[in-house]
Motif scaffolding. Structure first.
Motif, PDB file in Angstrom:
ATOM      1  N   CYS A   1       0.854  -1.180   0.000  1.00  0.00           N
ATOM      2  CA  CYS A   1       0.000   0.000   0.000  1.00  0.00           C
ATOM      3  C   CYS A   1       0.891   1.231   0.000  1.00  0.00           C
ATOM      4  O   CYS A   1       1.807   1.354   0.821  1.00  0.00           O
ATOM      5  N   GLU A   2       0.629   2.143  -0.918  1.00  0.00           N
ATOM      6  CA  GLU A   2       1.479   3.328  -1.033  1.00  0.00           C
ATOM      7  C   GLU A   2       1.116   4.403  -0.021  1.00  0.00           C
ATOM      8  O   GLU A   2       1.772   5.439   0.027  1.00  0.00           O
ATOM      9  N   SER A   3       0.103   4.147   0.799  1.00  0.00           N
ATOM     10  CA  SER A   3      -0.247   5.087   1.864  1.00  0.00           C
ATOM     11  C   SER A   3       0.407   4.695   3.182  1.00  0.00           C
ATOM     12  O   SER A   3       1.107   5.491   3.799  1.00  0.00           O
TER      13      SER A   3
ATOM     14  N   MET B   1      -3.761  -6.648   0.701  1.00  0.00           N
ATOM     15  CA  MET B   1      -4.581  -6.430  -0.482  1.00  0.00           C
ATOM     16  C   MET B   1      -4.773  -4.937  -0.678  1.00  0.00           C
ATOM     17  O   MET B   1      -5.250  -4.233   0.223  1.00  0.00           O
ATOM     18  N   SER B   2      -4.397  -4.444  -1.853  1.00  0.00           N
ATOM     19  CA  SER B   2      -4.449  -3.017  -2.154  1.00  0.00           C
ATOM     20  C   SER B   2      -4.952  -2.850  -3.583  1.00  0.00           C
ATOM     21  O   SER B   2      -4.718  -3.706  -4.438  1.00  0.00           O
ATOM     22  N   PHE B   3      -5.614  -1.716  -3.816  1.00  0.00           N
ATOM     23  CA  PHE B   3      -6.320  -1.529  -5.083  1.00  0.00           C
ATOM     24  C   PHE B   3      -5.988  -0.174  -5.693  1.00  0.00           C
ATOM     25  O   PHE B   3      -5.607   0.762  -4.978  1.00  0.00           O
TER      26      PHE B   3
ATOM     27  N   ILE C   1      -3.792   1.708  -2.823  1.00  0.00           N
ATOM     28  CA  ILE C   1      -4.118   1.918  -1.419  1.00  0.00           C
ATOM     29  C   ILE C   1      -4.907   0.725  -0.888  1.00  0.00           C
ATOM     30  O   ILE C   1      -5.666   0.084  -1.621  1.00  0.00           O
ATOM     31  N   CYS C   2      -4.723   0.416   0.377  1.00  0.00           N
ATOM     32  CA  CYS C   2      -5.406  -0.725   0.983  1.00  0.00           C
ATOM     33  C   CYS C   2      -6.728  -0.278   1.615  1.00  0.00           C
ATOM     34  O   CYS C   2      -6.902   0.900   1.957  1.00  0.00           O
TER      35      CYS C   2
ATOM     36  N   MET D   1      -7.855  -0.657   4.586  1.00  0.00           N
ATOM     37  CA  MET D   1      -7.707  -0.093   5.924  1.00  0.00           C
ATOM     38  C   MET D   1      -7.385   1.399   5.859  1.00  0.00           C
ATOM     39  O   MET D   1      -7.897   2.193   6.659  1.00  0.00           O
ATOM     40  N   CYS D   2      -6.550   1.790   4.910  1.00  0.00           N
ATOM     41  CA  CYS D   2      -6.238   3.215   4.753  1.00  0.00           C
ATOM     42  C   CYS D   2      -7.444   3.971   4.222  1.00  0.00           C
ATOM     43  O   CYS D   2      -7.683   5.122   4.604  1.00  0.00           O
ATOM     44  N   VAL D   3      -8.208   3.333   3.332  1.00  0.00           N
ATOM     45  CA  VAL D   3      -9.439   3.962   2.854  1.00  0.00           C
ATOM     46  C   VAL D   3     -10.381   4.220   4.018  1.00  0.00           C
ATOM     47  O   VAL D   3     -10.954   5.308   4.161  1.00  0.00           O
ATOM     48  N   ASP D   4     -10.540   3.218   4.900  1.00  0.00           N
ATOM     49  CA  ASP D   4     -11.414   3.380   6.064  1.00  0.00           C
ATOM     50  C   ASP D   4     -10.904   4.491   6.977  1.00  0.00           C
ATOM     51  O   ASP D   4     -11.687   5.287   7.506  1.00  0.00           O
ATOM     52  N   SER D   5      -9.590   4.544   7.185  1.00  0.00           N
ATOM     53  CA  SER D   5      -9.009   5.566   8.053  1.00  0.00           C
ATOM     54  C   SER D   5      -9.226   6.966   7.493  1.00  0.00           C
ATOM     55  O   SER D   5      -9.604   7.895   8.213  1.00  0.00           O
ATOM     56  N   LEU D   6      -9.010   7.129   6.187  1.00  0.00           N
ATOM     57  CA  LEU D   6      -9.187   8.438   5.570  1.00  0.00           C
ATOM     58  C   LEU D   6     -10.657   8.839   5.533  1.00  0.00           C
ATOM     59  O   LEU D   6     -10.993  10.022   5.675  1.00  0.00           O
ATOM     60  N   THR D   7     -11.542   7.865   5.351  1.00  0.00           N
ATOM     61  CA  THR D   7     -12.978   8.151   5.372  1.00  0.00           C
ATOM     62  C   THR D   7     -13.406   8.612   6.765  1.00  0.00           C
ATOM     63  O   THR D   7     -14.213   9.540   6.914  1.00  0.00           O
TER      64      THR D   7
END
Length: 238
Positions: free
Chosen positions: A80-82, A88-90, A113-114, A116-122
């Motif tokens: 994940c680049e974040s 798993m990253s998309f 980005i994975c 988990m990072c999407v959830d954190s940023l959301t």
């Protein structure tokens, strides 16, 4: 890489370790699900033609799904680049990141980005929206509101040009418009349409002179005094 193996044939696989994470496949009716460390990360309908294109139809379905699961891991388990973790990253454009967080990530050259990072940023997006609501109620930030004439004059001003630039860069594809409800004032908003149906919207906020951001729908409406009995209306300027 070690392949998936069924624990219960055609239903659930044994846990499979990769890059320090644990993966499982589960089949529920026609939905195949991929779990990472116990959390569902991905699911697909096995009757979908695009999924069938990645399966060998000459083999039993149970074998096809194991091979498909292996292909998923080979394709999507990457750094994940974040956060820098291998999981798993998309591609970032395929995620449901809020537009402002998406723009921030792109400015940092983040392309993968994975979840988990999407959830954190959301979550950070919602927390920011709540802080903005509180600041608005204290009179520290501005929501653009007024009559149709006042908003028309605003959009012809330098501020209006800045608003249009902000919306086109941060919210590409969204419509600049306004919402109104019981007080009949118009509030400048960005509206997201899907097949001509309103899918979502955000309320524009000036949190500092020359600096724009947005309020989430529920938080913004609450700040403006919206009641459940109110009938919300939408107006598009574009």
């Amino acid at each position: 890489m070690q392949p998936f193996r069924w624990e219960i044939e055609g239903q659930v696989t044994h846990p499979l370790e990769r890059a320090g994470n644990t993966y499982q496949l589960k089949l529920e009716e026609s939905i195949i699900q991929v779990y990472e460390n116990g959390y569902k990360i991905l699911e697909e309908d096995i009757s979908d033609q695009s999924l069938q294109a990645h399966r060998n139809q000459d083999k039993p379905l149970s074998e096809q799904l194991l091979e498909w699961g292996g292909l998923v891991l080979e394709t999507f388990v990457k750094q994940c680049e974040s956060c820098g973790n291998e999981r798993m990253s998309f591609p970032i454009d395929l995620t449901k990141l809020p537009p402002e967080e998406l723009a921030m990530c792109k400015s940092q050259k983040i392309e993968i980005i994975c979840p988990m990072c999407v959830d954190s940023l959301t979550k950070k997006n919602r927390e920011r929206s709540i802080r903005l609501k509180q600041a608005f109620l204290r009179g520290e930030v501005k929501i653009f509101g007024g009559t149709s004439q006042e908003l028309f004059e605003l959009m012809q001003s330098p501020t209006g040009q800045f608003i249009q630039q902000f919306s086109s860069v941060i919210f590409p594809g969204w419509k600049l418009g306004a919402i109104s409800f019981s007080d009949n004032r118009l509030y400048l908003s960005l509206i997201h349409l899907n097949n001509d149906q309103i899918e979502s919207f955000v309320i524009l906020v000036e949190n500092q002179p020359g600096q724009l951001t947005t309020l989430l729908p529920d938080v913004g409406l609450e700040a403006l005094g919206f009641q459940e009995s109110d009938d919300i209306q939408f107006l598009s300027f574009q």
